[in-house]
Each structure stands twice: as C-alpha cells, then as structure tokens.
Design a protein around this motif. Structure first.
Motif, PDB file in Angstrom:
ATOM      1  N   VAL A   1      -2.621  -4.736  -8.650  1.00 45.86           N
ATOM      2  CA  VAL A   1      -3.606  -4.788  -7.553  1.00 45.86           C
ATOM      3  C   VAL A   1      -4.550  -5.977  -7.757  1.00 45.86           C
ATOM      4  O   VAL A   1      -4.856  -6.704  -6.810  1.00 45.86           O
ATOM      5  CB  VAL A   1      -4.394  -3.457  -7.461  1.00 45.86           C
ATOM      6  CG1 VAL A   1      -5.590  -3.591  -6.558  1.00 45.86           C
ATOM      7  CG2 VAL A   1      -3.480  -2.338  -6.997  1.00 45.86           C
ATOM      8  N   HIS A   2      -4.984  -6.185  -8.995  1.00 49.29           N
ATOM      9  CA  HIS A   2      -5.863  -7.325  -9.290  1.00 49.29           C
ATOM     10  C   HIS A   2      -5.161  -8.650  -8.986  1.00 49.29           C
ATOM     11  O   HIS A   2      -5.743  -9.542  -8.360  1.00 49.29           O
ATOM     12  CB  HIS A   2      -6.308  -7.278 -10.750  1.00 49.29           C
ATOM     13  CG  HIS A   2      -7.046  -8.486 -11.193  1.00 49.29           C
ATOM     14  ND1 HIS A   2      -8.335  -8.756 -10.784  1.00 49.29           N
ATOM     15  CD2 HIS A   2      -6.678  -9.521 -11.987  1.00 49.29           C
ATOM     16  CE1 HIS A   2      -8.729  -9.911 -11.310  1.00 49.29           C
ATOM     17  NE2 HIS A   2      -7.738 -10.384 -12.051  1.00 49.29           N
TER      18      HIS A   2
ATOM     19  N   LEU B   1       2.201   2.094  -3.692  1.00 48.80           N
ATOM     20  CA  LEU B   1       1.054   2.414  -4.536  1.00 48.80           C
ATOM     21  C   LEU B   1       0.479   3.779  -4.180  1.00 48.80           C
ATOM     22  O   LEU B   1       0.205   4.606  -5.052  1.00 48.80           O
ATOM     23  CB  LEU B   1      -0.019   1.334  -4.432  1.00 48.80           C
ATOM     24  CG  LEU B   1       0.280   0.031  -5.151  1.00 48.80           C
ATOM     25  CD1 LEU B   1      -0.809  -0.994  -4.882  1.00 48.80           C
ATOM     26  CD2 LEU B   1       0.438   0.255  -6.631  1.00 48.80           C
TER      27      LEU B   1
ATOM     28  N   THR C   1       0.812  -1.213   0.000  1.00 46.03           N
ATOM     29  CA  THR C   1       0.000   0.000   0.000  1.00 46.03           C
ATOM     30  C   THR C   1       0.850   1.270   0.000  1.00 46.03           C
ATOM     31  O   THR C   1       0.413   2.289  -0.537  1.00 46.03           O
ATOM     32  CB  THR C   1      -0.956   0.028   1.205  1.00 46.03           C
ATOM     33  OG1 THR C   1      -0.190  -0.011   2.415  1.00 46.03           O
ATOM     34  CG2 THR C   1      -1.913  -1.147   1.173  1.00 46.03           C
TER      35      THR C   1
ATOM     36  N   GLY D   1      -2.538  -1.093 -11.576  1.00 48.60           N
ATOM     37  CA  GLY D   1      -3.899  -1.601 -11.381  1.00 48.60           C
ATOM     38  C   GLY D   1      -3.986  -3.089 -11.663  1.00 48.60           C
ATOM     39  O   GLY D   1      -4.690  -3.831 -10.970  1.00 48.60           O
TER      40      GLY D   1
ATOM     41  N   ASN E   1       4.536  -5.334 -10.713  1.00 47.85           N
ATOM     42  CA  ASN E   1       4.924  -4.252  -9.814  1.00 47.85           C
ATOM     43  C   ASN E   1       6.327  -3.739 -10.125  1.00 47.85           C
ATOM     44  O   ASN E   1       6.612  -2.549  -9.983  1.00 47.85           O
ATOM     45  CB  ASN E   1       4.821  -4.706  -8.360  1.00 47.85           C
ATOM     46  CG  ASN E   1       3.380  -4.823  -7.922  1.00 47.85           C
ATOM     47  OD1 ASN E   1       2.497  -4.173  -8.460  1.00 47.85           O
ATOM     48  ND2 ASN E   1       3.128  -5.660  -6.942  1.00 47.85           N
TER      49      ASN E   1
END
Length: 163
Positions: free
Chosen positions: A128-129, A21, A18, A125, A87
C-alpha cells in the motif's frame, strides 16, 4: 506517464488493488473470529473469501503488468516492480494458506494459518505504501487537485432550489 488501461481517464489498476486487499483483510477477520471460537462456518467463509481475493489479485496483477510495460526505466520503474513483487508475495502467502486449508473438510483456520495471514497483511501494508508512492510519482506534472487548473475541462452546474 499514463496507464494503458483506463476507464474514463482513470487508471484501472489502482481501482482493482482495493478488491484483493479488502478481501484478504475480510478473510483474515473471518479466520480470527473462527480461531477465537466463533461459529465454525466462518472458517469456511474465510477460506472462500481468500479464494475470491486470489482471483481478484490475479486480475490486478495482469493490469499491473500491462501498466509496467510503459513505466520509464528510472526510480518509478523500480518502485512499480517492488510494488508488484510485494503484492505477489502477499498473494503467494494467502495461496499457501488456501492450499493447506483445501485439504481439510471444514476448511477452518488454525493459529498458524492466522499468523501467516497477519504476516501477509503486513507485507500488503508495504505494498500500500509503495502504491501510494507510485500514484504520487505518476501524478507529477498533472494539475494539483486544489488548484483552478484542476477544473479545466470540467463543467459546473448550478442548481437553484425550487420555491
């Protein structure tokens, strides 16, 4: 599968994700305001926020690599590798923008840098998925949060209001 790096039973890497991001998003917002004609210092704030995000991403990557060591060689491992690669691509794109900006005395953003950051956030994104999918796969076999089994081992304290 359990994570090797844990704090009070909770895996560290999902908590660490977190930070980079959030910092990458913040850097992009500062740069957007700078490109749209906001105060010039916001471009430099965006630059240094991006640098802080890169440091956080490096620490998160280390935690991810430690956790990857014990992931079984099945679909979960492929998802974990894809998560780490996505990432890494996002962080590399932000690294590129920071390197370009480091040559400028004001370190302000340009339209090209902003577009690169927005593409990097889109890549993030996908990360994140994949991270959500990993958490679901890692939690398979554990008690569901809404069941009574999830309360096993926890204590409930009843506090009565004072008259």
């Amino acid at each position: 599968m359990q994570s090797r790096l844990r704090v009070q039973g909770h895996p560290i890497q999902p908590m660490l994700v977190t930070f980079p991001l959030g910092l990458f998003v913040s850097a992009t917002v500062f740069d957007l305001i700078d490109v749209l004609g906001g105060p010039a210092f916001l471009g430099e704030v965006g630059y240094w926020t991006g640098v802080a995000a890169l440091v956080a991403a490096a620490l998160t990557a280390v935690a991810g690599m430690v956790d990857l060591w014990d992931v079984p060689g099945d679909r979960t491992r492929r998802t974990a590798i894809a998560f780490n690669l996505v990432n890494t691509v996002m962080a590399a794109m932000f690294l590129l923008t920071c390197l370009v900006r480091s040559q400028s005395p004001q370190r302000g953003a340009s339209a090209a840098i902003l577009i690169t950051e927005l593409v990097a956030l889109a890549v993030g994104g996908v990360g994140v998925h994949l991270g959500a999918r990993l958490m679901h796969e890692f939690d398979t076999g554990r008690a569901e949060a809404g069941t009574l089994d999830a309360l096993a081992g926890s204590t409930i304290e009843i506090v009565r209001p004072r008259p």
